[in-house]
Motif scaffolding. Structure first.
Motif, short mmCIF file in Angstrom:
data_model
loop_
_atom_site.label_atom_id
_atom_site.label_comp_id
_atom_site.label_asym_id
_atom_site.label_seq_id
_atom_site.Cartn_x
_atom_site.Cartn_y
_atom_site.Cartn_z
N GLY A 123 3.90 4.08 -9.20
CA GLY A 123 4.70 4.28 -7.99
C GLY A 123 4.11 3.52 -6.81
O GLY A 123 3.51 2.45 -6.96
N THR A 124 4.28 4.10 -5.62
CA THR A 124 3.87 3.45 -4.36
C THR A 124 2.64 4.15 -3.80
O THR A 124 2.63 5.37 -3.61
N PHE A 125 1.61 3.34 -3.51
CA PHE A 125 0.37 3.84 -2.89
C PHE A 125 0.35 3.40 -1.40
O PHE A 125 0.63 2.23 -1.10
N THR A 126 0.03 4.33 -0.50
CA THR A 126 0.05 4.06 0.94
C THR A 126 -1.22 4.57 1.59
O THR A 126 -1.74 5.64 1.24
N CYS A 127 -1.69 3.78 2.56
CA CYS A 127 -2.84 4.18 3.38
C CYS A 127 -2.41 4.20 4.84
O CYS A 127 -1.89 3.20 5.35
N GLN A 128 -2.60 5.35 5.52
CA GLN A 128 -2.29 5.49 6.95
C GLN A 128 -3.60 5.63 7.73
O GLN A 128 -4.44 6.46 7.40
N ILE A 129 -3.74 4.79 8.81
CA ILE A 129 -5.00 4.74 9.58
C ILE A 129 -4.71 5.14 11.03
O ILE A 129 -3.70 4.73 11.61
N THR A 130 -5.62 5.92 11.59
CA THR A 130 -5.58 6.26 13.02
C THR A 130 -6.97 6.01 13.59
O THR A 130 -7.96 6.55 13.09
N ASP A 131 -7.02 5.21 14.66
CA ASP A 131 -8.29 4.91 15.31
C ASP A 131 -8.06 4.94 16.83
O ASP A 131 -7.52 4.00 17.41
N GLY A 132 -8.47 6.03 17.47
CA GLY A 132 -8.19 6.19 18.88
C GLY A 132 -6.70 6.33 19.09
O GLY A 132 -6.02 7.15 18.48
N GLY A 133 -6.14 5.47 19.95
CA GLY A 133 -4.70 5.48 20.16
C GLY A 133 -3.96 4.56 19.23
O GLY A 133 -2.73 4.51 19.24
N GLY A 134 -4.69 3.78 18.42
CA GLY A 134 -4.06 2.81 17.52
C GLY A 134 -3.73 3.40 16.16
O GLY A 134 -4.40 4.33 15.69
N LYS A 135 -2.70 2.86 15.58
CA LYS A 135 -2.30 3.30 14.25
C LYS A 135 -2.02 2.09 13.39
O LYS A 135 -1.66 1.02 13.88
N GLY A 136 -2.14 2.26 12.06
CA GLY A 136 -1.84 1.19 11.09
C GLY A 136 -1.46 1.78 9.75
O GLY A 136 -1.81 2.94 9.44
N GLN A 137 -0.76 1.00 8.95
CA GLN A 137 -0.31 1.49 7.63
C GLN A 137 -0.12 0.30 6.70
O GLN A 137 0.30 -0.78 7.12
N SER A 138 -0.44 0.51 5.42
CA SER A 138 -0.22 -0.52 4.41
C SER A 138 0.11 0.16 3.08
O SER A 138 -0.41 1.25 2.79
N SER A 139 0.98 -0.47 2.32
CA SER A 139 1.42 0.12 1.04
C SER A 139 1.27 -0.89 -0.09
O SER A 139 1.31 -2.11 0.12
N LEU A 140 1.11 -0.35 -1.31
CA LEU A 140 1.01 -1.16 -2.53
C LEU A 140 1.92 -0.54 -3.58
O LEU A 140 1.84 0.66 -3.85
N VAL A 141 2.82 -1.37 -4.16
CA VAL A 141 3.77 -0.89 -5.17
C VAL A 141 3.25 -1.28 -6.55
O VAL A 141 3.05 -2.47 -6.85
N LEU A 142 2.97 -0.26 -7.37
CA LEU A 142 2.53 -0.51 -8.75
C LEU A 142 3.55 0.14 -9.69
O LEU A 142 3.51 1.35 -9.96
N ILE A 143 4.49 -0.71 -10.13
CA ILE A 143 5.53 -0.24 -11.07
C ILE A 143 5.76 -1.32 -12.11
O ILE A 143 5.35 -2.47 -11.93
N GLY A 144 6.40 -0.95 -13.17
CA GLY A 144 6.80 -1.91 -14.19
C GLY A 144 5.64 -2.60 -14.85
O GLY A 144 4.60 -1.98 -15.17
N ASP A 145 5.77 -3.92 -15.08
CA ASP A 145 4.74 -4.69 -15.80
C ASP A 145 3.43 -4.70 -15.03
O ASP A 145 2.34 -4.69 -15.62
N GLY A 146 3.51 -4.78 -13.71
CA GLY A 146 2.28 -4.77 -12.91
C GLY A 146 1.48 -3.50 -13.12
O GLY A 146 0.25 -3.53 -13.25
N PHE A 147 2.17 -2.37 -13.14
CA PHE A 147 1.47 -1.11 -13.36
C PHE A 147 0.91 -1.06 -14.77
O PHE A 147 -0.23 -0.60 -14.98
N LYS A 148 1.69 -1.53 -15.75
CA LYS A 148 1.21 -1.49 -17.14
C LYS A 148 -0.03 -2.35 -17.32
O LYS A 148 -0.97 -1.96 -18.02
N LYS A 149 -0.05 -3.51 -16.67
CA LYS A 149 -1.21 -4.39 -16.78
C LYS A 149 -2.44 -3.73 -16.17
O LYS A 149 -3.54 -3.77 -16.75
N ALA A 150 -2.29 -3.12 -15.04
CA ALA A 150 -3.42 -2.44 -14.39
C ALA A 150 -3.88 -1.27 -15.23
O ALA A 150 -5.10 -1.02 -15.37
#
Length: 1411
Positions: free
Chosen positions: A998-1025
């Motif tokens: 499925g989808t893996f997500t990281c949410q970051i908070t540092d002071g007043g700043g925020k950030g987010q990044s996601s990684l999709v592991l499905i199908g052949d990519g997930f099977k290979k991993a």
């Protein structure tokens, strides 16, 4: 014939036993004989006067109550004539005379009565009598020892009709014709007043005041009289008074507690008195011993006689010290410094009889207090006093010798038959105390050369058992103090006179005299009540003690509420039952207590007063002023006035307006309800009538005084087309050369709307008006510039409409172009945390009731609905835009009420606002930038590592990982972490399975700043991993052993001073990887590790404190990973430095000289150098340290020491010592003789060359190398030049000078901007142009290639000159101007060693060792 002479103010130089004669020739004329008796009186007076001038000690310290020598006489006068009453009063201290009319004190300020005092002579003059002046007049003289009075009557008659023909017919023919007397009324206005002074013993104080006089007439200057507690002060050792035209100063050069009190300045004129007072506090100075008492004060001398005086004083306050055990009295003969103690044991009361004085000698006295801790400092010394017979001159008499001579002599100098004297008479007690009585009697008539003396006898009560008092010492004068009496007992006394022929009969005894009996100290004062006085003072009142017991005065203590730290409010006993405590802190709460005091000491403390917060007491406001007419329609008038200068400490709530017809005296109130604004329309007026108006102001305290009535205003309708006057002119932001003026628009606008305003100003007192703005301004404020600092200005405003310039406003009050001391300006910032735009201001002045008024475009901000917030704390205030908008540009000003005009402003332009809005948005909506998005990596044992890398994260960063919107836990066996140094955030999943697709997500908070990044592991990519993770898990199980370290990391120092890390590894594969790290940061060495040999080395270049730290090495392959770590610090680092010092010292070469442009540098080459090595430089035996004169440093291959700006005293032997734990190495050089002279000459040469290079003419920039330009165009070659002195610029074309003409224009603007302009470029203008910039220090030339082409032709390719810039050497010799002398730096703080400037030797690239 004998004559008694009354005592006066005279000096003593007592005669001895020889007779003294004064002989004077008289005329033998018959007229002189007839006036002989008068001459006899005059001669005796002349003898007394002569003796007065020869004496050096005054009798004034002898205390006397007031006595009228010349009393008032009654008079009968006619009306409209002057009358003057005279009297003469003696006493000490000098009595003060007050005048009464029929028992009511006279008001001399009215100008009707003129009072004059010169010495002891006093007069009351009525310049023009009326029948109302018929009364009984009384002069009352008083000092601290009593009162005396004299009365007279004045009867004023009306002229009879037959006498009116001659104004002076009733006068005797000898009377002078008195002209009518006119007195000029002088108004005194204090400009600068003295305030309360707080000092301590041993200090000094100056009270000064300046004033204006109207009229200021040179021959009618007021008399400045200074008083301390109503006692007139004159120039003396302790007081210096200086008075000039418009100023007076009182200086107290050496303060004692005797100087404490209320000081009053009275400026006395014929028409009245101007008065100002302030309190001077004199605290105890540092005691000789800790907690010793303060010094006594107010030393007085009583009853001075031939061999004794009585000394009295007042005790000091003992708020914080222990109780006083007694006092010591000291004496010192005048003219010496030999002080001797008069009493062996401390005396407990504040009065002491000092006996055993030498007749005709003069003395000073002082007193010291004693408590359990020690003895105080001595009091101020008394005035000098002489041990003399006070009745000496009563024994003078005159005798006629016949003819032209007479003799003045003493009674006892006259020959007579030998017989005893007769008995004295009139013996009585003139002073009675606890243990002594002062007796006085009348001497008998006596004429004999044989000396006469007296005996005193005493008896108890009704007893007849007489006991002689003075058996040892004969009494020479008819006055004597009998000591050692018992308290509260009754005595009677009698006296006997005697000479060598016998003793007289005793005198009649005195009545029974009872000595005083002190009951003890006074009882405690009653209730203490504190009331407000000013913002720094409080009025204290209390009830006197019920048992005063010879009360001397009071001491008042104060204490801040909540503390027990009591301090003295006064340091000298205060006589009245009320006292103003000054010097308090505004807004602070205090409590007070009082102690009574007498000769025995201090009473118990009174009860403490209720706490009182220090604030100014409320008073009625002063009068409004400057009533102006703003409009008139023929039936009504619109008035405006200026608010009172003093509000009375409360807000002015209302105004009352009165009117009257011009020429009448009756005022009528216009309105019943009061007016709240300073703008009022008076209705119901009569057309064409002329009116006057007056205004009252009122606050909570009541109704103030009426204003001065307005000018005459005629009720006539205004019809002029121009506008009426503006009004309410106010000022803010007053600076040394500018200010901002505001006003309100006119009530009467004329024929059309107001289109603008002009501001005019003039120096105060002149009519030379200047218009501040040539163009009318549409807004109602203006910043006026170009003012002169310290000059007083007045302003007025004129409104403008289409019809022209309107009426001028009423002239403003004078304002001085002078910034408030310590004033600050408004600052504007964007808050780094909230993103708010903040205007902040700090006031240099603040009071408890002060308020900050913020305005936009000089209109008060009252609408806070758009996110505008005002926050004020103490002396700081902020205007905060919580929701800033693009419409928020403008001028923002702030002013502080109840100050001396503290104000400031800040203008936000549209451009600045746009930048601040952008910054505010970025702060409020920050995005954490990422170096890499979320990715994965499969680790050993099949663990899955999800990670991302941010640009930067702090230690407070928080983050969460999600899988298919479900938060993942970082608890075992999973792991979650971050590295702030790299910005990496990771999550290690211990077991990666098929459920994790499925989808893996990281949410970051540092002071007043925020950030987010996601990684999709499905199908052949997930099977290979997933397959890779399974493989790694199985492989780890299969391979159990991997690479490792056989020898861990160690630090090695080579013979060539190289430093490296060394380790050994084993059980390697081809795929094994070796890595170096420092502080978890990987190090990439120049040469990869040789894993085949099993030995790995990491060279550490330029080893120093900077390279210290934690180093780590890892060896890993697909089987496992191993690590070794070493911390290069502490002993490891010190051992390495010591080894380097040993090797470098052994390799050190001899010292060599290297001159620079800043000094002479000594160099010592060695294998390696770093500042952490133990290397010391010496000049002779003196150790050198890094400073402005000596610069110590080096490079990696040598150590250096440079002497900056060397002089002859810098010659000598220099050495460097390199020390290690085993030995030391020393290298020496003699910097003297020819060696020094050559080095110094080379330094001066390099210095001159560097100076010339710095200041020569240069082209800073702006010229191109090549220029192509179309024919007939204008070419402008422009650049910036520099140099000191300003360089000269010349131009060449193909090597020839360019002659300026209409085509070629050469310019040099401000010595910086040079240009060559070619108008109408032709083809033959192509070529090489050279600009030469040069001054006396040299310069340079720059070539520019210019190519011209015709229209339509191809643009030619121009090539630059081979050497576009050439340096021009300076003219020799190079002269360096001498620097201006600078003041020596303060030795209070040693500056840190400065960084080596260029040319002052090269400092080691390795930083100093940290400690």
């Amino acid at each position: 014939m004998s004559l008694r002479i009354k005592r006066g103010h005279y000096n003593h130089e007592y005669h001895h036993k020889q007779s003294q004669y004064v002989v004077k020739e008289y005329s033998s004329s018959e007229a002189m004989e007839e006036r002989y008796e008068h001459r006899t009186h005059a001669r005796i007076e002349d003898v007394v006067r002569t003796k007065m001038h020869k004496k050096y000690v005054r009798e004034e310290p002898m205390i006397r109550g007031p006595e009228f020598v010349v009393r008032l006489r009654s008079h009968t006068v006619f009306e409209h004539t002057p009358i003057r009453l005279f009297c003469t009063v003696h006493g000490f201290p000098m009595p003060i005379v007050k005048w009464y009319k029929d028992g009511v004190i006279l008001d001399s300020s009215s100008g009707k009565y003129l009072v004059e005092s010169i010495g002891g002579s006093h007069s009351l003059e009525i310049p023009r009598c009326s029948t109302d002046d018929t009364a009984q007049y009384t002069a009352v003289a008083g000092n601290i020892h009593g009162q005396a009075s004299s009365q007279s009557s004045i009867i004023v008659k009306r002229f009879k009709e037959e006498e009116e023909s001659s104004s002076y017919a009733w006068l005797p023919y000898t009377a002078a014709m008195l002209p009518k007397i006119h007195y000029t009324k002088i108004r005194i206005t204090f400009v600068e007043k003295f305030g309360p002074v707080f000092s301590s013993e041993g200090g000094s104080a100056t009270l000064s005041a300046t004033m204006t006089l109207e009229p200021n007439l040179a021959n009618l200057q007021p008399e400045a009289q200074w008083y301390r507690d109503e006692t007139r002060l004159f120039d003396s050792k302790w007081v210096k008074i200086e008075t000039g035209r418009g100023f007076t100063t009182l200086h107290l050069p050496h303060l004692y507690k005797d100087d404490e009190g209320l000081y009053t300045l009275r400026m006395v004129t014929k028409g009245g008195t101007g008065e100002h007072s302030a309190f001077v506090s004199v605290a105890d100075g540092p005691p000789p011993v800790a907690n010793a008492p303060g010094a006594p004060m107010d030393i007085k001398i009583h009853d001075a006689n031939r061999d004794y005086v009585i000394v009295s004083w007042k005790p000091p306050n003992t708020t914080t010290e222990g109780p006083i055990l007694g006092y010591f009295v000291d004496k010192c003969e005048v003219g010496t410094d030999n002080w001797t103690q008069c009493n062996d044991h401390p005396i407990k009361i504040c009065k002491y009889p000092v006996s055993g004085l030498f007749e005709s000698h003069s003395y000073h006295f002082r007193v010291r207090a004693v408590n359990s801790h020690g003895i105080s400092k001595p009091s101020r010394i008394s005035d000098p006093i002489a041990a003399l017979d006070p009745t000496e001159f009563e024994r003078l008499h005159a005798k006629r010798l016949g003819g032209k001579l007479d003799v003045v002599s003493y009674h006892d100098d006259v020959e007579a038959e030998g017989k005893p004297p007769s008995a004295p008479s009139g013996i009585h007690a003139c002073e009675t105390d606890r243990t002594y009585v002062v007796l006085s009697w009348k001497a008998p008539a006596y004429s004999s050369k044989a000396p006469m003396w007296y005996y005193i006898e005493k008896a108890m009560g009704d007893s007849d058992a007489w006991q002689r008092v003075n058996t040892q010492v004969p009494i020479r004068s008819p006055r004597y103090a009998v000591f050692d009496l018992e308290e509260g007992k009754e005595y009677k006394f009698r006296s006997l006179s005697a000479n060598i022929h016998g003793t007289s009969e005793p005198s009649e005894p005195t009545t029974l005299i009872e000595t005083h009996q002190l009951k003890g100290v006074p009882s405690a004062p009653g209730q203490v009540i504190a009331t407000r006085e000013t913002d720094t003072s409080v009025l204290i009142q209390w009830s006197p003690p019920k048992e005063p017991n010879n009360l001397i005065g009071y001491y008042i203590d104060q204490c801040v509420k909540g503390s027990k730290d009591w301090t003295s409010a006064n340091h000298k006993p205060h006589k009245n039952a009320k006292f103003v405590v000054s010097g308090l802190t505004t807004g602070e709460s205090y409590t007070f207590r009082v102690q009574a005091i007498n000769e025995l000491g201090l009473s118990d403390e009174s009860q403490e007063s209720a706490p009182l917060t220090v604030k100014a007491a409320l008073t009625t406001p002063s009068a409004p002023y400057d009533i102006a007419l703003l409009n008139c329609d023929g039936h009504s008038m619109v008035l405006n006035w200026k608010k009172p200068l003093h509000s009375g400490g409360a807000t002015i709530k209302e105004y009352y307006v009165d009117k009257r017809r011009s020429g009448t005296t009756t005022w009528r109130e216009i309105h019943i309800p009061p007016v709240t604004e300073r703008l009022y329309k008076v209705e119901g007026l009569t057309e064409e009538a002329v009116y006057q108006f007056q205004v009252y102001a009122a606050n909570l305290s009541g109704l103030g005084k009426a204003s001065k009535h307005s000018a005459d205003y005629k009720c006539e309708a205004w019809t002029m087309p121009e506008p009426g006057p503006a009004y309410d002119l106010t000022f803010c932001e007053v600076r040394d050369h500018s200010l901002v003026i505001e006003w309100k628009k006119p009530v009467y606008i004329g024929s059309g709307p107001v289109t603008g305003y002009h501001v005019e100003y003039a120096k105060n007192g002149t009519s030379d008006w200047t218009t501040a703005n040539d163009q009318a301004v549409s807004h109602r404020f203006l910043k006026v510039t170009g003012l002169h600092e310290g000059v007083h200005y007045v302003f007025r405003v004129r409104a403008v409409n289409d019809a022209g310039l309107g009426m001028a406003s009423m002239v403003s009050d004078p304002v001085t172009a002078k910034a408030v001391a310590g004033s600050h300006e408004v600052s504007c910032v964007v808050d780094e945390k909230s993103g708010d735009i903040v205007l902040s201001f700090e006031s240099c002045q603040i009071k408890a009731d002060s308020k900050f008024i913020w305005k936009k475009d000089y209109k008060e901000i009252t609408d806070f609905s758009k996110g505008v917030v005002i926050k004020t704390e103490g002396s700081h205030s902020k205007l905060i835009f919580t929701h800033p908008d693009k419409e928020d540009f403008g001028t923002y000003s702030v002013s502080v009420t109840d100050t001396e005009g503290v104000s400031s402003s800040f203008t936000i332009s549209t451009e600045e606002l746009k930048k601040m809005l952008t910054l505010s948005h970025d702060i409020r909506h920050p995005v954490i930038p990422l170096k890499s998005e979320l990715a994965y990596k499969i680790l050993e044992r099949g663990r899955m590592r999800f990670y991302l890398q941010a640009e930067e994260i702090s230690s407070n960063v928080t983050y969460k990982f999600f899988a298919n919107d479900k938060e993942l836990s970082g608890a075992d066996p999973n792991k979650m972490g971050h590295d702030t140094s790299t910005g990496i955030i990771e999550f290690i999943m211990d077991h990666f399975t098929v459920e994790n697709e499925g989808t893996f997500t990281c949410q970051i908070t540092d002071g007043g700043g925020k950030g987010q990044s996601s990684l999709v592991l499905i199908g052949d990519g997930f099977k290979k991993a997933l397959a890779e993770a399974d493989y790694q898990r199985r492989e780890y199980i299969r391979v159990k052993e991997g690479p490792h370290f056989s020898e861990f990391l160690s630090l090695h120092v080579g013979e060539d001073c190289s430093v490296s890390l060394v380790c050994k590894v084993a059980n390697l594969k081809k795929e094994s990887e070796f890595h170096w790290y420092k502080e978890d940061t990987e190090i990439i060495p120049d040469v990869k590790p040789d894993l085949g040999s099993g030995v790995c080395k990491l060279p550490i270049k330029l080893f120093s404190q900077k390279t210290a730290g934690v180093y780590k090495a890892t060896i890993s392959d697909d089987r496992s990973k191993d690590m070794s770590q070493i911390d290069i610090s502490g002993k490891i680092f010190e051992d390495a430095i010591d080894k380097l010092s040993q090797l470098a010292g052994a390799s050190a070469a001899e010292l060599v000289i290297k001159c620079t442009a800043t000094g002479i540098q000594l160099q010592c080459h060695m294998k390696y150098y770093t500042s952490e090595m133990n290397i010391t430089w010496y000049h002779g035996e003196t150790k050198l340290s890094h400073n402005d004169k000596i610069v110590i440093g080096g490079t990696s291959a040598m150590a250096t020491m440079e002497v900056i700006e060397p002089v002859d005293k810098d010659k000598g032997t220099y050495s460097v010592v390199i020390t290690n734990s085993e030995n030391s190495q020393k290298r020496t050089m003699e910097l003297t003789g020819d060696v020094y002279e050559k080095a110094h000459a080379e330094f001066l040469k390099l210095k001159a060359e560097a100076y010339a290079e710095k200041n020569r003419g240069k082209v800073v920039g702006g010229l191109p190398d090549v220029v192509t330009i179309m024919e007939k165009k204008t070419l402008s070659l422009t650049c910036t030049v520099c140099g000191d002195p300003k360089p000269q610029v010349s131009w060449l074309r193909n090597g020839s000078d360019v002659e300026p003409d209409d085509k070629y224009v050469v310019s040099l603007d401000q010595g910086r901007f040079a240009s060559l302009t070619i108008k109408g470029v032709a083809m033959d203008d192509s070529g090489r142009y050279t600009m030469i910039v040069q001054n006396k220090y040299g310069g340079e030339s720059v070539d520019i290639v210019v190519s011209a082409y015709r229209h339509g032709e191809k643009i030619p390719e121009a090539k630059p000159a081979l050497t576009p810039k050439t340096i021009i050497p300076p003219k020799l010799p190079i002269e360096i101007p001498q620097p201006k002398t600078q003041p020596a730096p303060s030795p209070a703080h040693s500056p840190s060693p400065p960084k080596a400037a260029p040319g002052r030797g090269v400092k080691s690239p390795i930083p100093s060792r940290r400690k």
